[in-house]
Scaffold this motif. Structure first.
Motif, PDB file in Angstrom:
ATOM      1  N   UNK A 152       0.925  -1.275   0.113  1.00  0.00           N
ATOM      2  CA  UNK A 152       0.120  -0.035   0.012  1.00  0.00           C
ATOM      3  C   UNK A 152       0.880   1.073  -0.089  1.00  0.00           C
ATOM      4  N   UNK A 153       0.239   2.406  -0.406  1.00  0.00           N
ATOM      5  CA  UNK A 153       0.982   3.615  -0.588  1.00  0.00           C
ATOM      6  C   UNK A 153       0.868   4.272   0.864  1.00  0.00           C
ATOM      7  N   UNK A 154       1.345   5.401   1.118  1.00  0.00           N
ATOM      8  CA  UNK A 154       1.805   6.168   2.310  1.00  0.00           C
ATOM      9  C   UNK A 154       0.292   6.400   3.065  1.00  0.00           C
ATOM     10  N   UNK A 155       0.365   6.679   4.358  1.00  0.00           N
ATOM     11  CA  UNK A 155      -0.708   6.928   5.131  1.00  0.00           C
ATOM     12  C   UNK A 155      -0.656   8.637   5.125  1.00  0.00           C
ATOM     13  N   UNK A 156      -2.044   9.253   4.839  1.00  0.00           N
ATOM     14  CA  UNK A 156      -2.138  10.582   5.350  1.00  0.00           C
ATOM     15  C   UNK A 156      -2.871  10.638   6.718  1.00  0.00           C
ATOM     16  N   UNK A 198      -1.525  11.901  -4.199  1.00  0.00           N
ATOM     17  CA  UNK A 198      -1.606  11.665  -2.921  1.00  0.00           C
ATOM     18  C   UNK A 198      -2.918  10.440  -2.885  1.00  0.00           C
ATOM     19  N   UNK A 199      -3.965  11.193  -3.331  1.00  0.00           N
ATOM     20  CA  UNK A 199      -5.428  10.226  -3.167  1.00  0.00           C
ATOM     21  C   UNK A 199      -5.412   9.082  -3.996  1.00  0.00           C
ATOM     22  N   UNK A 200      -4.617   9.009  -5.068  1.00  0.00           N
ATOM     23  CA  UNK A 200      -4.473   8.110  -5.797  1.00  0.00           C
ATOM     24  C   UNK A 200      -3.538   6.790  -5.196  1.00  0.00           C
ATOM     25  N   UNK A 201      -2.599   7.128  -4.343  1.00  0.00           N
ATOM     26  CA  UNK A 201      -1.613   6.360  -3.880  1.00  0.00           C
ATOM     27  C   UNK A 201      -1.764   6.046  -2.479  1.00  0.00           C
ATOM     28  N   UNK A 235     -13.882  11.179  -1.608  1.00  0.00           N
ATOM     29  CA  UNK A 235     -12.999  10.942  -2.737  1.00  0.00           C
ATOM     30  C   UNK A 235     -11.949   9.577  -2.723  1.00  0.00           C
ATOM     31  N   UNK A 236     -12.156   9.016  -1.406  1.00  0.00           N
ATOM     32  CA  UNK A 236     -10.992   8.003  -1.291  1.00  0.00           C
ATOM     33  C   UNK A 236     -11.600   6.836  -2.025  1.00  0.00           C
ATOM     34  N   UNK A 237     -10.642   6.078  -2.745  1.00  0.00           N
ATOM     35  CA  UNK A 237     -11.104   4.762  -3.335  1.00  0.00           C
ATOM     36  C   UNK A 237     -11.707   3.835  -2.223  1.00  0.00           C
ATOM     37  N   UNK A 238     -12.749   3.002  -2.974  1.00  0.00           N
ATOM     38  CA  UNK A 238     -13.453   2.039  -1.915  1.00  0.00           C
ATOM     39  C   UNK A 238     -12.488   1.356  -1.329  1.00  0.00           C
ATOM     40  N   UNK A 239     -11.144   0.765  -1.874  1.00  0.00           N
ATOM     41  CA  UNK A 239     -10.107   0.050  -1.275  1.00  0.00           C
ATOM     42  C   UNK A 239      -9.249   0.661  -0.279  1.00  0.00           C
ATOM     43  N   UNK A 240      -9.446   1.865   0.103  1.00  0.00           N
ATOM     44  CA  UNK A 240      -8.477   2.570   1.092  1.00  0.00           C
ATOM     45  C   UNK A 240      -9.330   2.531   2.398  1.00  0.00           C
ATOM     46  N   UNK A 241      -8.595   2.012   3.519  1.00  0.00           N
ATOM     47  CA  UNK A 241      -9.288   2.138   4.738  1.00  0.00           C
ATOM     48  C   UNK A 241      -9.162   3.380   5.405  1.00  0.00           C
TER      49      UNK A 241
END
Length: 705
Positions: free
Chosen positions: A68-72, A141-144, A176-182
């Motif tokens: 997974x990408x970085x946490x915001x 960032x939102x995509x990653x 806006x977060x993709x559905x797979x992003x917790x």
């Protein structure tokens, strides 16, 4: 339960806390599993010290291990960011921040993000609406992003409206977060209403549909805290108690005050008495604040005397005590602040010393933050009339709103979609906007109810911890057996010999500088005032003095009564006049004034005239008269912004009413009642200087703020 996930999570946890025997608290792994294995959205409401940061740091590393990408991580306070970055490093989490204090590092941070060398990016809610960040960095960032964390999530709710309106825009980011992003939201201070509100916004889906949110809520009781309330008659008695017993309090701690002036005055008094303390407020230099945090953590000071600027997330596990000189406006806010103490100790003392003036201070802060419909519509109209973005200083010249409330109003309108921040300033979006009177009425009613609950906490004869738990709708509330109502009074009530006299002397301190203005406000020419740039040195006033600030612990109380709404105009009292004479005696001016001039006053003409004549008589100085007015005299109200305030004063004073024959040989003392923006004194001093007065020494009874 996924055993491999739990094993991996436990390994990270033990590295984070530096303990090979550490285990998860109830609910911690449930939250991690919800994020890592189920990729769902979760709201965690747990007491301070439970370990909410462990949840998102452990989840971050596990998600990163899975590609997974970085946490915001949206975090509200600089002190909290610093602690979070330190905690992350202990767990092997690469955390970096983008905030107002490290602009010199932004390019490096962005390069690290691009190289996938960052595990957690900490940002403030305001940064999300920075045009450059919002348009250039955020979309990528939102995509990653691998995990979105909203810390202190109660600020999303109406309860946090005036603290950080930018938190309200997080609903749009979450959607806006993709559905797979917790997504994880955490807080320690939320009643049922706030929990429902946050969960609703956390569950916003991209297509408008609701997404299920897992709520993990635990008991809020803090077994280590010993709560108490000591009601004393006045500020003098409260300070005397501190002088008597601060050294007896365990380890080091925090003493909270309601205002900046109270924090600074209290710190000065305690230092003069030999206590190693520091003031910590929103006006303290950022570098000094960071230094003070470190000194407290290393027990190099006995206490920080702080406003709410030192609050959420400040992490000193062994903090021994939290005291309040004056009560916060709600049990929720109080629980948040006392939660700094006793996080990793068996015992910590928490004592509230309420003041009779507390409700007045609550009212001031509550009303100061509410948007005004007429002002909001004026701002929108001015932006709509402009074909190019308008900067905040330029907009300030078009609407009669001071800078700080204008910036807050712009944020609220931005969140509401009526205006937008872009490169170069602000624009109107053209979207219809309606003042949500129902919402603000509801917020005001909720605040009033919370203030009443705080007063009830002070006077309850039941368990104090149970009271706080019930105020936060904690169904596990039960008597703690430790507070002053459960186990008896545990704090001393006596005052040491001389402490009252020392406190009284400190509160009797007089004299606050009035700094001269050196610059005309931008945009004054738009109102027909022909000035710009620096104020000519030969037209400026010198540094002046006020007896005290309205918010001061000592004379501030007397002055608040004098200037209270509806208070009658009356001659200055002998006590006030004597105090003002002491200010003049301690002034230390280079040249003694040769005469006294009174300002014309619309609200307190008798007060100002009697004060000016009284100072002249005591100082054996000639009274030169009251400055006259022309063109109808000054217009506008105190509290307006600089451009409008100046416009209402320009060419409105007349020196021909004064006997200035003797004033050519030295400075005059210019006497006023209440100083706010300093523009009245600035313009009056300019007229006197142009009439041949060589120097002007301004003096006022009170300085606002």
């Amino acid at each position: 339960m996924t055993e491999s996930t739990k094993d991996a999570a436990l390994s990270v946890l033990r590295r984070l806390v530096g303990n090979d025997e550490a285990e998860f608290h109830d609910g911690q792994f449930e939250a991690i599993e919800t994020l890592v294995d189920s990729r769902r959205r979760a709201l965690v409401v747990q007491r301070t010290g439970w370990g909410k940061s462990a949840v998102y740091f452990v989840a971050t590393l596990l998600l990163r291990q899975r590609g997974a990408g970085p946490t915001i991580l949206v975090s509200p306070l600089l002190a909290l960011m610093r602690d979070q970055i330190s905690a992350a490093a202990r767990a092997g989490v690469r955390a970096v921040a983008i905030n107002s204090t490290n602009a010199h590092e932004w390019d490096e941070v962005l390069a690290q993000l691009a190289a996938d060398e960052v595990d957690v990016l900490l940002v403030s809610p305001e940064r999300l609406n920075n045009p450059s960040f919002r348009e250039q960095q955020l979309p990528a960032l939102v995509q990653r992003v691998g995990l979105l964390v909203v810390d202190e999530a109660h600020c999303i709710s109406d309860w946090g409206h005036d603290f950080r309106p930018d938190y309200r825009r997080l609903r749009d980011l979450i959607a806006r977060m993709p559905a797979s992003v917790p997504v994880l939201a955490t807080t320690a201070t939320a009643n049922s209403r706030v929990v429902a509100d946050v969960a609703e916004q956390l569950g916003a889906g991209a297509d408008g549909t609701a997404v299920d949110v897992v709520t993990i809520r635990g008991p809020l009781a803090r077994a280590s805290l010993r709560l108490g309330v000591l009601r004393l008659p006045d500020a003098q008695a409260r300070l005397a108690w501190l002088l008597s017993h601060l050294g007896e309090l365990p380890a080091s701690g925090i003493i909270y005050t309601l205002t900046v002036a109270a924090a600074e005055d209290t710190a000065r008094l305690l230092r003069q008495a030999g206590h190693n303390v520091r003031a910590y407020t929103g006006q303290t230099d950022p570098g000094e604040r960071e230094e003070s945090e470190g000194m407290l953590k290393r027990n190099e000071v006995k206490a920080l005397i702080a406003t709410s600027a030192l609050g959420m997330g400040f992490d000193k596990p062994d903090l021994g005590f939290v005291l309040h000189l004056g009560a916060p406006s709600s049990p929720v806010a109080y629980y948040q602040q006392v939660g700094r103490a006793g996080r990793a100790t068996d015992n910590a003392d928490v004592l509230l010393l309420p003041g009779r003036e507390d409700p007045d201070i609550w009212h001031y802060f509550a009303t100061a933050s509410m948007p005004n419909q007429i002002r909001a519509e004026r701002v929108i109209a001015e932006l709509a009339a402009s074909s190019t973005p308008t900067s905040t200083p330029a907009l300030e010249a078009l609407v009669d709103i001071r800078r700080t409330p204008l910036e807050l109003l712009l944020k609220v309108l931005d969140v509401d979609g009526a205006v937008k921040r872009v490169q170069g300033g602000w624009i109107a979006t053209g979207q219809p906007w309606t003042y949500d009177a129902e919402r603000y009425t509801r917020i005001a009613a909720e605040r009033t109810a919370e203030q009443q609950h705080m007063l009830e906490y002070e006077t309850t004869d039941g368990c104090r911890m149970e009271f706080l738990q019930r105020a936060l709708d904690d169904e596990t509330a039960a008597p703690c057996g430790r507070c002053d109502n459960c186990a008896g009074v545990w704090y001393p009530k006596d005052l040491a010999d001389g402490a009252a006299a020392t406190a009284s002397s400190a509160l009797d301190r007089v004299g606050v500088p009035i700094d001269p203005r050196a610059q005309w406000p931008t945009g004054a020419d738009k109102l027909g005032v022909p000035v710009k740039g620096r104020i000519a040195v030969d037209e400026r006033m010198l540094e002046g003095r006020a007896l005290a600030r309205l918010t001061d612990l000592g004379w501030g109380g007397t002055l608040r009564t004098v200037f209270a709404a509806g208070a009658p105009d009356a001659a200055v009292s002998p006590a006030l006049l004597d105090a003002c004479v002491r200010v003049l005696a301690e002034w230390g001016w280079e040249t003694r004034p040769v005469g006294v001039v009174a300002m014309p006053s619309r609200r307190h003409p008798l007060l100002v005239d009697s004060l000016a004549r009284g100072l002249a008589a005591v100082g054996r100085l000639p009274y030169l008269g009251s400055l006259g007015t022309r063109n109808g005299g000054p217009t506008g109200e105190p509290g307006g912004n600089s451009v409008y305030r100046l416009g209402g004063l320009w060419d409105r004073f007349d020196t021909s009413t004064l006997d200035l024959a003797t004033a050519a040989s030295g400075p005059v003392l210019l006497v006023d009642d209440l100083v706010d923006s300093r523009w009245t004194l600035t313009v009056a001093a300019r007229e006197l200087r142009r009439a041949g007065v060589p120097a002007v020494l301004p003096f006022a009874l009170a300085l606002r703020g």
